[in-house]
Design an enzyme around this catalytic site. Structure first.
Site, PDB file in Angstrom:
ATOM      1  N   LEU A 170       0.847  -1.196   0.000  1.00 44.10           N
ATOM      2  CA  LEU A 170       0.000   0.000   0.000  1.00 44.10           C
ATOM      3  C   LEU A 170       0.881   1.243   0.000  1.00 44.10           C
ATOM      4  CD1 LEU A 170      -2.733  -1.184   2.538  1.00 44.10           C
ATOM      5  CD2 LEU A 170      -2.894  -1.079   0.050  1.00 44.10           C
ATOM      6  N   GLU A 171       0.952   1.896  -1.141  1.00 42.94           N
ATOM      7  CA  GLU A 171       1.835   3.046  -1.294  1.00 42.94           C
ATOM      8  C   GLU A 171       1.165   4.363  -0.920  1.00 42.94           C
ATOM      9  OE1 GLU A 171       3.762   2.982  -5.095  1.00 42.94           O
ATOM     10  OE2 GLU A 171       4.299   0.849  -4.923  1.00 42.94           O
TER      11      GLU A 171
END
Length: 345
Positions: A170-171
């Site tokens: 999850l950026e």
């Protein structure tokens, strides 16, 4: 339910358990005899699930962006852990995920073929996991409801396709408390063989006070590997407080040192690099540089200006984005880095 895993136990401690059977109406039998057991002196590593001591991880693209279009069966045998990118957000339930194979974009690759190829990789001793997130990922787990939705939906997808685990990529931010809750719930339902990987960006692991680092430490007892993306970041501070330029052996080793000194076990640390100059906006290094970084961290050799004060022979290995870009680059990462990873002591 015919099995249950006790988690959060202390080392060198005796615990007693007894069980009884209950039907859906709440009618229960008497408890059976008490059974006792003592935990090991610990800490112990989470189950490796047949993964080797040192592993090569590769992301497999469920889309066509100009890299070589592959089927799972096309991924070279050098890759021990294959992360399928990516799960999709289920818009109907906060935190929930789904997975949709891009059959059209992948040249007519059918769901049945995809499942069969996953099964074949597993039969060959590989692990195939589902990656959640990516650059455009919109999945958010920020409360208990979302955590429960994530765990329940992830379990269903993993079981449907035969995935061995989950990768958190999850950026756009994570919530350590609730994603940690979701992962523990998923692991308790899936079983102790669940592979849990993470792929934070470089900045995410600069400090143990950052959410991604907190998540890794909070799930350390069930965590398999953290493959930090050492690219698309620019210059960063290393564990010695010095600034190192991206795309160098010093950058990679001084960044990995932060995790190794910050509380993660060496067997939970992997080095994530692009498979080619086209695979990332910046940060590509040749396979030789990746291998030098591996040697520096595990043996104290082939270092640049930064040389760690100790070595970590149990370092887990390396990761690349992606097997598809690697294929377009003649599988240089698989052939050169893969063989080097597998030769580590």
């Amino acid at each position: 339910m015919t099995n249950w895993t006790a988690t959060g136990l202390s080392p060198s401690t005796t615990y007693s358990f007894k069980v009884r059977a209950c039907d859906p109406s709440g009618n229960c039998s008497p408890y059976g005899a008490t059974v006792s057991g003592t935990t090991s002196s610990g800490p112990t590593n989470p189950p490796a699930g047949s993964l080797p001591k040192h592993i090569l991880t590769g992301y497999w693209q469920n889309f066509n962006n100009g890299a070589t279009v592959q089927r799972i069966s096309d991924v070279p045998a050098a890759y021990d852990l294959i992360a399928v990118a990516f799960a999709d957000a289920d818009a109907s339930r906060p935190g929930a995920i789904t997975f949709n194979l891009d059959s059209a974009g992948l040249g007519g690759y059918t769901v049945a073929q995809f499942k069969a190829d996953i099964a074949a990789k597993k039969a060959a001793g590989k692990k195939v996991i589902l990656s959640v997130g990516g650059q455009n990922g919109t999945i958010s787990v920020g409360d208990s409801t979302a955590a429960n939705n994530f765990a329940g939906s992830a379990l269903a997808v993993l079981q449907e396709y035969g995935f061995d685990g989950i990768d958190i990529d999850l950026e756009n931010g994570v919530n350590a408390q609730y994603m940690g809750q979701a992962l523990r719930s998923l692991q308790s339902q899936f079983g102790s063989g669940l592979v849990i990987a993470m792929a934070p960006q470089t900045i995410d692991m600069q400090s143990t006070s950052f959410e991604y680092f907190k998540l890794a430490l909070a799930t350390k007892d069930i965590l398999t590997v953290v493959n930090v993306q050492y690219y698309n970041s620019g210059s960063m501070n290393g564990c010695d407080g010095q600034v190192y330029s991206q795309g160098t052996v010093d950058f990679i080793t001084a960044q990995a040192c932060i995790m190794l000194q910050g509380g993660l076990r060496p067997d939970q640390v992997g080095l994530g690099l692009p498979a080619s100059s086209r695979a990332a906006g910046s940060g590509y290094v040749s396979p030789t540089i990746v291998n030098n970084a591996l040697d520096c961290l595990t043996k104290g050799t082939s270092c640049g200006n930064f040389k760690p004060s100790t070595t970590w022979p149990a370092l887990r290995g390396a990761m690349t984005w992606s097997t598809n870009w690697d294929a377009l680059n003649g599988n240089a990462f698989a052939n050169q880095v893969g063989s080097h990873v597998h030769s580590l002591p």
